[in-house]
Motif scaffolding. Structure first.
Motif, mmCIF file in Angstrom:
data_model
loop_
_atom_site.group_PDB
_atom_site.id
_atom_site.type_symbol
_atom_site.label_atom_id
_atom_site.label_comp_id
_atom_site.label_asym_id
_atom_site.label_seq_id
_atom_site.Cartn_x
_atom_site.Cartn_y
_atom_site.Cartn_z
ATOM 1 N N TYR A 112 1.091 -1.047 -0.084
ATOM 2 C CA TYR A 112 -0.023 0.171 -0.186
ATOM 3 C C TYR A 112 0.834 1.305 -0.126
ATOM 4 O O TYR A 112 1.935 1.411 0.717
ATOM 5 N N TYR A 113 0.531 2.283 -0.775
ATOM 6 C CA TYR A 113 1.250 3.502 -0.696
ATOM 7 C C TYR A 113 0.130 4.574 -0.525
ATOM 8 O O TYR A 113 -0.999 4.546 -1.676
ATOM 9 N N PHE A 114 0.156 5.829 0.019
ATOM 10 C CA PHE A 114 -0.638 6.894 -0.138
ATOM 11 C C PHE A 114 0.455 8.175 -0.214
ATOM 12 O O PHE A 114 1.255 8.290 0.763
ATOM 13 N N GLY A 115 0.319 8.874 -1.084
ATOM 14 C CA GLY A 115 1.343 10.036 -1.271
ATOM 15 C C GLY A 115 0.429 11.633 -1.447
ATOM 16 O O GLY A 115 -0.364 11.451 -2.436
ATOM 17 N N VAL A 116 0.925 12.637 -0.942
ATOM 18 C CA VAL A 116 0.536 13.928 -1.152
ATOM 19 C C VAL A 116 1.754 14.630 -1.683
ATOM 20 O O VAL A 116 2.751 14.562 -0.716
ATOM 21 N N PRO A 117 1.634 15.352 -2.673
ATOM 22 C CA PRO A 117 2.667 16.286 -3.516
ATOM 23 C C PRO A 117 2.830 17.343 -2.565
ATOM 24 O O PRO A 117 2.197 18.024 -1.722
ATOM 25 N N ALA A 128 7.099 14.790 -2.569
ATOM 26 C CA ALA A 128 6.174 14.045 -1.715
ATOM 27 C C ALA A 128 6.153 13.540 -0.470
ATOM 28 O O ALA A 128 7.005 13.264 0.062
ATOM 29 N N VAL A 129 5.010 13.618 0.495
ATOM 30 C CA VAL A 129 4.973 12.983 1.799
ATOM 31 C C VAL A 129 4.474 11.884 1.414
ATOM 32 O O VAL A 129 3.040 11.857 1.042
ATOM 33 N N CYS A 130 4.646 10.597 1.893
ATOM 34 C CA CYS A 130 4.085 9.379 1.749
ATOM 35 C C CYS A 130 3.992 8.450 2.750
ATOM 36 O O CYS A 130 5.108 8.646 3.690
ATOM 37 N N VAL A 131 2.997 7.512 2.790
ATOM 38 C CA VAL A 131 3.123 6.653 4.057
ATOM 39 C C VAL A 131 2.719 5.162 3.076
ATOM 40 O O VAL A 131 2.112 5.208 1.976
ATOM 41 N N MET A 132 3.390 4.175 3.720
ATOM 42 C CA MET A 132 3.434 2.649 3.105
ATOM 43 C C MET A 132 3.284 1.623 4.219
ATOM 44 O O MET A 132 3.451 1.877 5.365
ATOM 45 N N ASP A 133 2.640 0.503 3.553
ATOM 46 C CA ASP A 133 2.288 -0.526 4.384
ATOM 47 C C ASP A 133 2.280 -1.795 3.750
ATOM 48 O O ASP A 133 2.233 -1.586 2.668
ATOM 49 N N LYS A 134 2.490 -2.886 4.556
ATOM 50 C CA LYS A 134 2.491 -4.312 4.013
ATOM 51 C C LYS A 134 0.774 -4.860 3.818
ATOM 52 O O LYS A 134 0.712 -5.674 3.263
ATOM 53 N N LYS A 135 0.019 -3.870 4.138
ATOM 54 C CA LYS A 135 -1.280 -4.427 4.095
ATOM 55 C C LYS A 135 -1.955 -3.104 3.468
ATOM 56 O O LYS A 135 -1.851 -1.875 3.752
ATOM 57 N N ASN A 136 -2.952 -3.156 3.006
ATOM 58 C CA ASN A 136 -4.167 -2.304 2.431
ATOM 59 C C ASN A 136 -4.677 -1.387 3.201
ATOM 60 O O ASN A 136 -5.023 -1.911 4.396
ATOM 61 N N HIS A 137 -5.051 -0.137 3.297
ATOM 62 C CA HIS A 137 -5.703 0.659 4.050
ATOM 63 C C HIS A 137 -6.823 1.542 3.204
ATOM 64 O O HIS A 137 -6.853 1.229 2.051
ATOM 65 N N SER A 138 -7.828 2.214 3.864
ATOM 66 C CA SER A 138 -8.671 2.883 3.335
ATOM 67 C C SER A 138 -8.771 4.029 4.330
ATOM 68 O O SER A 138 -9.464 3.911 5.536
ATOM 69 N N PHE A 139 -8.294 5.493 3.836
ATOM 70 C CA PHE A 139 -8.303 6.496 4.807
ATOM 71 C C PHE A 139 -9.682 7.297 4.664
ATOM 72 O O PHE A 139 -10.199 7.414 3.639
ATOM 73 N N SER A 140 -9.877 7.638 5.928
ATOM 74 C CA SER A 140 -11.184 8.681 5.953
ATOM 75 C C SER A 140 -10.858 9.995 5.456
ATOM 76 O O SER A 140 -9.668 10.343 5.270
#
Length: 408
Positions: A112-117, A128-140
């Motif tokens: 999983y990857y989520f990034g903000v420019p 970018a600022v990014c967060v990552m994980d070994k499992k999927n997420h669903s952000f509010s």
């Protein structure tokens, strides 16, 4: 690496990033709380603050992952900088674009990857600022908004660094002006005092008391100005002694260490023998950092890119035309790479070259060289290239620099 369709826009982006004059070998402790906060808010074990250079993704703050740099070819944040708000990717291991990336196919096996420019006030994305994980997420929506706020705070702190650096440079320029003024007034005031003394001596011989009194006033006033000039100069000298080492400066010895720290890892990935040689005579002269790392770094990355495995890249650093206050910084990078024809060199020097893959099929668009050439020209420097197909290339750069202090 993403396909870049607007070359001018990308060159403008890289020029904007270069204006921040970031030393990627330094620690950015003031950003570590933000990378940690991003991981905490998102509930992910990994968070990075990345800047996207011409060939390299530089991590200036990391939480949960020890990473200083990766090739831009392997960067997901390279995609994020083209997004308006953010980029979210799930199941990276199933994506044709990302499943073979080292951090997906190997450790830490990210999914999983989520990034903000990271955008400047003019809307130019530099990273970018990014967060990552070994499992999927669903952000509010609330979490997404908070990650955007963190990205804005990162930019505020980078802007603050830039403003402080620019202010220091302006203060140094003003200091130089005050020193010149104090030097300039010494000559004429000294002449006035000398002249007044002559007039006074002559007047005393003729016993003209009124003239003596007037000339004595001129003499005292001139002497006061001369004392003030001396005070300004002595204060300046004391400040120089105290602050030379606190300025944003380099020596050839420090520059050598930084180039090794930043670019030897890239060379090691291709088993390239990477060497930096420094002229011993002037290795401790202090000079401004002023985009030197950006210029030389792009040249070195290109040399590594076009050098075969088990080849060599050698850097030479020296000074020419050294005086008390200035010199020419001489840099050369010589590689055993594929080399270029005269026609290819002409196209590069005239910004008409088409990008070609590196010896390990590294992708690129030639922007690193264009940016470096632009910066060198803006600093009144020179750049020359000597190359031969199959034997490698040598690039020589000479840049006028101010010297802060001569060392024995």
């Amino acid at each position: 690496m993403t396909n870049i369709t607007n070359e001018k826009k990308e060159l403008d982006r890289l020029t904007t990033l270069a204006d921040y004059d970031i030393d990627y070998s330094r620690e950015f402790e003031d950003l570590d709380d933000l990378s940690k906060l991003a991981a905490h808010i998102s509930g992910t074990p990994i968070s990075l603050i990345n800047l996207i250079g011409a060939n390299t993704q530089w991590s200036i703050s990391e939480f949960g992952m020890d990473q200083n740099q990766i090739s831009r070819n392997d960067s997901i944040c390279d995609y994020t900088i083209h997004e308006k708000d953010y980029l979210e990717l799930s199941d990276l291991d199933k994506s044709e674009d990302f499943k073979d990336k080292p951090y997906v196919a190997g450790d830490p096996s990210l999914k999983y990857y989520f990034g903000v420019p990271l955008k400047t006030k003019d809307g130019i994305s530099i990273g970018a600022v990014c967060v990552m994980d070994k499992k999927n997420h669903s952000f509010s929506p609330e979490k997404i908004e908070m990650l955007k706020i963190i990205a804005e705070e990162v930019m505020r702190r980078l802007e603050h660094r830039k403003l402080v650096k620019d202010l220091k440079e302006k203060l140094e320029e003003a200091d130089d002006v005050s020193r010149k003024v104090s030097h300039d007034i010494r000559g004429p005031i000294g002449g006035i005092i000398g002249l007044s003394q002559i007039i006074k001596d002559n007047a005393e011989e003729q016993s003209i008391s009124d003239i003596i009194e007037l000339i004595e006033m001129i003499h005292k006033g001139g002497k006061s100005v001369l004392d003030l000039a001396d005070e300004i100069l002595s204060t300046h000298r004391e400040l120089e002694k105290q602050s030379d080492y606190k300025r944003e400066s380099l020596t050839l010895a420090i520059l050598k260490e930084k180039l090794i720290d930043l670019y030897k890892p890239q060379a090691q990935l291709k088993d390239i023998n990477f060497k930096v040689v420094v002229e011993l005579e002037h290795k401790e002269l202090l000079f401004p950092k002023n985009k030197i790392l950006q210029i030389f770094g792009n040249m070195i990355s290109n040399a590594i890119k076009f050098t075969e495995r088990d080849g060599s890249v050698e850097i030479h650093l020296s000074f020419e035309q050294v005086t008390e206050a200035k010199a020419k910084l001489a840099f050369s990078v010589k590689d055993s790479g594929v080399g270029m024809t005269t026609e290819q060199i002409d196209l590069m020097m005239n910004h008409q070259a088409q990008s070609t893959p590196g010896t390990d099929n590294e992708r690129g668009f030639g922007f690193g060289f264009q940016l470096s050439k632009h910066l060198i020209t803006s600093m009144n420097g020179t750049l020359t290239i000597v190359s031969e197909i199959g034997k490698g290339s040598e690039i020589n750069v000479k840049i006028p620099v101010k010297l802060y202090q001569l060392k024995d």
